[in-house]
Design an enzyme around this catalytic site. Structure first.
Site, PDB file in Angstrom:
ATOM      1  N   HIS A  96      36.825  38.320  47.047  1.00 18.02           N
ATOM      2  CA  HIS A  96      37.127  37.809  45.688  1.00 18.02           C
ATOM      3  C   HIS A  96      36.763  37.701  44.610  1.00 18.02           C
ATOM      4  O   HIS A  96      35.717  37.767  44.974  1.00 18.02           O
ATOM      5  CB  HIS A  96      38.444  37.484  45.480  1.00 18.02           C
ATOM      6  N   GLU A 166      41.684  45.670  43.531  1.00 15.36           N
ATOM      7  CA  GLU A 166      41.957  45.154  42.228  1.00 15.36           C
ATOM      8  C   GLU A 166      40.123  45.275  41.228  1.00 15.36           C
ATOM      9  O   GLU A 166      38.990  44.232  41.070  1.00 15.36           O
ATOM     10  CB  GLU A 166      41.311  43.543  43.505  1.00 15.36           C
TER      11      GLU A 166
HETATM   12  P1  PGA Z   1      46.962  38.272  39.071  1.00 17.64           P
HETATM   13  O1  PGA Z   1      45.731  38.259  39.908  1.00 17.64           O
HETATM   14  O2  PGA Z   1      47.549  39.352  39.863  1.00 17.64           O
HETATM   15  O3  PGA Z   1      47.168  37.244  38.907  1.00 17.64           O
HETATM   16  O4  PGA Z   1      46.567  39.585  38.440  1.00 17.64           O
HETATM   17  C1  PGA Z   1      45.355  39.256  41.226  1.00 17.64           C
HETATM   18  C2  PGA Z   1      43.835  38.820  42.083  1.00 17.64           C
HETATM   19  O5  PGA Z   1      42.986  38.168  41.304  1.00 17.64           O
HETATM   20  O6  PGA Z   1      44.269  38.815  43.105  1.00 17.64           O
END
Ligand code: PGA
Length: 251
Positions: A96, A166
């Site tokens: 992440h 992401e």
């Molecule tokens: P968010 O986070 O939905 O708050 O943007 C997603 C993540 O960091 O996995």
């Protein structure tokens, strides 16, 4: 049979007390029960995770937000994928951006991925660019990040791999500032191509998720236009009303 849309809830370092975590877990299970076309995974902080995974029903799966580079040994403060696997935990988020920001390198993440899949966990490997440029250099970055984080993961473990795209700049934002579904589509096609370059036609089998400011108002368009197989949901997963609306919108 078409696979279920996957919704991974990333609670991050929330909530602050066991009672709140237990309530949120129960509420999330009820929501998952109502939306049977979805596969819901709850990724909790370690402190709440193993207790709630034992109490939890089969309606949801439980996941961790990190795991160690080895199965056991002198790694003070670490928790291994093998320990998680034996605590009714089926998934782990690795790489992440918030962990990369704490100093995790691609080499370290690659090692964690290998150890976790061998322990039997499904790995949700996160990738994504910090910013976009007009010349598309972020795509070169993205390809390299995927190649390095997978570091020749053998094909036989692909059934344990889920890739979460992401874009870092979208994480934690309001829904209106999320990535456009058409841009998500472009990114998901690009990631699929990278997977096929690496693994041939088996690259088609890896689910691709999108994460970063997903909520009830954009989830269904992201799934439809973005052509992703699921979502990684951060802050909205802490709000049962909004999380419920999100699930219902894509069920
Ligand atoms: P968010 O986070 O939905 O708050 O943007 C997603 C993540 O960091 O996995």
């Amino acid at each position: 049979m078409k696979s279920k849309i996957l919704v991974v809830a990333n609670w991050k370092m929330n909530p602050g007390t066991y009672d709140e975590a237990e309530t949120l877990s129960k509420e999330s299970e009820l929501l998952a029960k109502k939306n049977k076309n979805l596969a819901v995974v709850l990724c909790l902080p370690y402190t709440w995770l193993t207790d709630l995974s034992h109490k939890g029903s089969k309606v949801v799966s439980f996941g961790a937000q990190d795991s160690a580079v080895a199965d056991k040994g002198a790694y003070t403060g670490e928790i291994s994928a093998k320990m998680l696997y034996h605590s009714r935990v089926k998934h782990v988020i690795l790489g992440h951006s918030e962990r990369r920001a704490l100093g995790e390198t691609e080499a370290l993440i690659a090692q964690k991925v290998q150890v976790a899949v061998k322990a039997g966990l499904k790995v949700i490997l996160c990738v994504g660019e910090k910013e976009r440029d007009a010349h598309g250099e972020f795509l070169t970055f993205l390809r390299q990040q995927i190649v390095n984080s997978l570091a020749k993961l053998p094909k036989k473990y692909l059934s344990k791999l889920i890739l979460a795209y992401e874009p870092v700049w979208a994480i934690g934002q309001a829904e209106k500032d999320s990535m456009k579904p058409s841009d998500i589509h472009e990114a998901s096609l690009f990631i699929r191509k990278v997977l096929i370059d690496l693994y041939g036609k088996d690259g088609f089998t890896v689910p691709i998720l999108y994460g970063g400011a997903v909520g009830p108002d954009n989830a269904s368009q992201i799934i439809l236009t973005g052509e992703v197989q699921g979502l990684l949901v951060g802050h909205v997963s802490l709000n049962p009303k909004k999380f419920g609306d999100l699930l219902a919108s894509i069920n």
